[in-house]
Write a protein that holds these residues in place. Structure first.
Motif, mmCIF file in Angstrom:
data_model
loop_
_atom_site.group_PDB
_atom_site.id
_atom_site.type_symbol
_atom_site.label_atom_id
_atom_site.label_comp_id
_atom_site.label_asym_id
_atom_site.label_seq_id
_atom_site.Cartn_x
_atom_site.Cartn_y
_atom_site.Cartn_z
ATOM 1 N N ALA A 157 0.825 -1.205 0.000
ATOM 2 C CA ALA A 157 0.000 0.000 0.000
ATOM 3 C C ALA A 157 0.861 1.257 0.000
ATOM 4 O O ALA A 157 0.576 2.224 -0.714
ATOM 5 C CB ALA A 157 -0.929 -0.005 1.214
ATOM 6 N N GLU A 158 1.936 1.246 0.782
ATOM 7 C CA GLU A 158 2.786 2.428 0.902
ATOM 8 C C GLU A 158 3.666 2.646 -0.325
ATOM 9 O O GLU A 158 4.202 3.750 -0.513
ATOM 10 C CB GLU A 158 3.652 2.323 2.151
ATOM 11 C CG GLU A 158 2.863 2.453 3.456
ATOM 12 C CD GLU A 158 3.734 2.426 4.684
ATOM 13 O OE1 GLU A 158 3.212 2.680 5.781
ATOM 14 O OE2 GLU A 158 4.955 2.147 4.553
ATOM 15 N N SER A 159 3.807 1.615 -1.167
ATOM 16 C CA SER A 159 4.610 1.790 -2.385
ATOM 17 C C SER A 159 3.942 2.732 -3.368
ATOM 18 O O SER A 159 4.584 3.249 -4.284
ATOM 19 C CB SER A 159 4.850 0.425 -3.045
ATOM 20 O OG SER A 159 3.637 -0.092 -3.573
ATOM 21 N N ALA A 203 -13.063 0.926 6.195
ATOM 22 C CA ALA A 203 -11.856 0.198 6.603
ATOM 23 C C ALA A 203 -12.080 -0.499 7.932
ATOM 24 O O ALA A 203 -11.659 -1.654 8.136
ATOM 25 C CB ALA A 203 -10.673 1.162 6.696
ATOM 26 N N ALA A 204 -12.750 0.196 8.855
ATOM 27 C CA ALA A 204 -13.032 -0.402 10.156
ATOM 28 C C ALA A 204 -13.953 -1.614 10.006
ATOM 29 O O ALA A 204 -13.761 -2.646 10.676
ATOM 30 C CB ALA A 204 -13.662 0.638 11.089
ATOM 31 N N GLU A 205 -14.955 -1.502 9.132
ATOM 32 C CA GLU A 205 -15.864 -2.629 8.911
ATOM 33 C C GLU A 205 -15.126 -3.825 8.309
ATOM 34 O O GLU A 205 -15.396 -4.982 8.650
ATOM 35 C CB GLU A 205 -17.003 -2.193 7.984
ATOM 36 C CG GLU A 205 -18.025 -1.297 8.636
ATOM 37 C CD GLU A 205 -18.813 -2.002 9.728
ATOM 38 O OE1 GLU A 205 -18.949 -3.246 9.646
ATOM 39 O OE2 GLU A 205 -19.271 -1.328 10.656
ATOM 40 N N ALA A 206 -14.204 -3.563 7.407
ATOM 41 C CA ALA A 206 -13.441 -4.648 6.784
ATOM 42 C C ALA A 206 -12.605 -5.395 7.821
ATOM 43 O O ALA A 206 -12.529 -6.629 7.811
ATOM 44 C CB ALA A 206 -12.534 -4.084 5.689
ATOM 45 N N CYS A 224 -7.339 1.822 2.983
ATOM 46 C CA CYS A 224 -6.609 3.032 3.377
ATOM 47 C C CYS A 224 -5.538 3.378 2.349
ATOM 48 O O CYS A 224 -5.305 4.557 2.038
ATOM 49 C CB CYS A 224 -5.973 2.834 4.756
ATOM 50 S SG CYS A 224 -7.166 2.710 6.111
ATOM 51 N N GLY A 225 -4.888 2.356 1.813
ATOM 52 C CA GLY A 225 -3.855 2.582 0.808
ATOM 53 C C GLY A 225 -4.395 3.228 -0.447
ATOM 54 O O GLY A 225 -3.752 4.106 -1.043
ATOM 55 N N GLU A 226 -5.612 2.813 -0.868
ATOM 56 C CA GLU A 226 -6.216 3.407 -2.057
ATOM 57 C C GLU A 226 -6.485 4.894 -1.846
ATOM 58 O O GLU A 226 -6.251 5.716 -2.745
ATOM 59 C CB GLU A 226 -7.523 2.680 -2.380
ATOM 60 C CG GLU A 226 -7.331 1.263 -2.903
ATOM 61 C CD GLU A 226 -8.653 0.572 -3.156
ATOM 62 O OE1 GLU A 226 -9.703 1.259 -3.046
ATOM 63 O OE2 GLU A 226 -8.655 -0.629 -3.461
ATOM 64 N N VAL A 227 -6.962 5.242 -0.665
ATOM 65 C CA VAL A 227 -7.250 6.649 -0.367
ATOM 66 C C VAL A 227 -5.964 7.465 -0.343
ATOM 67 O O VAL A 227 -5.883 8.561 -0.914
ATOM 68 C CB VAL A 227 -7.988 6.763 0.983
ATOM 69 C CG1 VAL A 227 -8.115 8.226 1.398
ATOM 70 C CG2 VAL A 227 -9.347 6.110 0.896
#
Length: 230
Positions: free
Chosen positions: A20-22, A181-184, A205-208
């Motif tokens: 995600a951070e990449s 994200a919390a629901e996932a 979160c990474g997509e956002v």
């Protein structure tokens, strides 16, 4: 709920964070807390309330000191002076009943499942949120270069999940994203698969972060890519 995280699960979560951070200059950090509070104060409150209220139900039933072994000898004195003794015995017996009710209620509400049932959800949510914010600050997510740190936090025995985003991104993103994200993560925990839950939450979160904060040329990793269990 007993959930054991294997080395493989930790590796999966770390890999999901790195992936995600990449695609972003933001930072994601994950924390799993086995319990954020003992909720002892909640148990004490229930015990005190029970000790005050429940013994009152004995009065309409004709409460008498003879109900408690050793509190009365079965003899009654036939003069007015005995009334003070009877009242004193009744008060003493009532106090004993209150103490017993208090102790039993406290012990029962200390059972983990019962503790969760008798603790209002608002209290559990508030304490998990406070614990998440403390972890956010403790791991330096508030001092990232662009203020784009995101903490994904789960309180295991509290059955609460919290996503904390720093000001740099929180003000620019639809807040429903953090709820998704919390629901996932909650769904993964309910299935007994926390790794999958964290992976899903990290992906969202990474997509956002990628959409709003693309990676810099250097793109330093300011926060370790791992799950911390406390």
């Amino acid at each position: 709920m007993v959930i054991k995280l294997t080395t493989e699960a930790h590796d999966r979560i770390a890999a999901a964070i790195a992936a995600a951070e990449s695609r972003t200059s933001g930072e994601i950090f994950c924390v799993l807390a086995r319990r954020v509070s003992s909720y002892r104060d909640v148990s004490l409150a229930w015990a005190a309330a029970a000790a005050l209220v429940l013994p009152l139900g004995l009065i309409p039933l004709g409460f008498d000191t003879s109900w408690i072994p050793g509190m009365a000898d079965g003899w009654e004195a036939a003069h007015l002076a005995s009334r003070e003794v009877s009242i004193g015995q009744a008060l003493g017996a009532y106090a004993v009943i209150q103490a017993v009710v208090f102790l039993l209620t406290y012990l029962v509400t200390r059972l983990p499942t019962v503790t969760r049932w008798v603790t209002p959800r608002a209290i559990r949510r508030a304490r998990v949120r406070d614990a998440a914010v403390r972890q956010f600050l403790a791991h330096g997510l508030h001092v990232t270069e662009a203020r784009t740190g995101v903490l994904i936090f789960a309180g295991l025995s509290d059955h609460q999940v919290e996503v904390v985003a720093d000001k740099g991104i929180y003000d620019r993103v639809d807040h429903a994203v953090w709820g998704d994200a919390a629901e996932a993560l909650s769904a993964g925990l309910k299935r007994g698969d926390p790794a999958a839950g964290f992976e899903a939450a990290i992906g969202l979160c990474g997509e956002v972060l990628a959409a709003h904060f693309p990676p810099h040329p250097a793109n330093p990793n300011e926060v370790p890519d791992r799950l911390v269990v406390i």
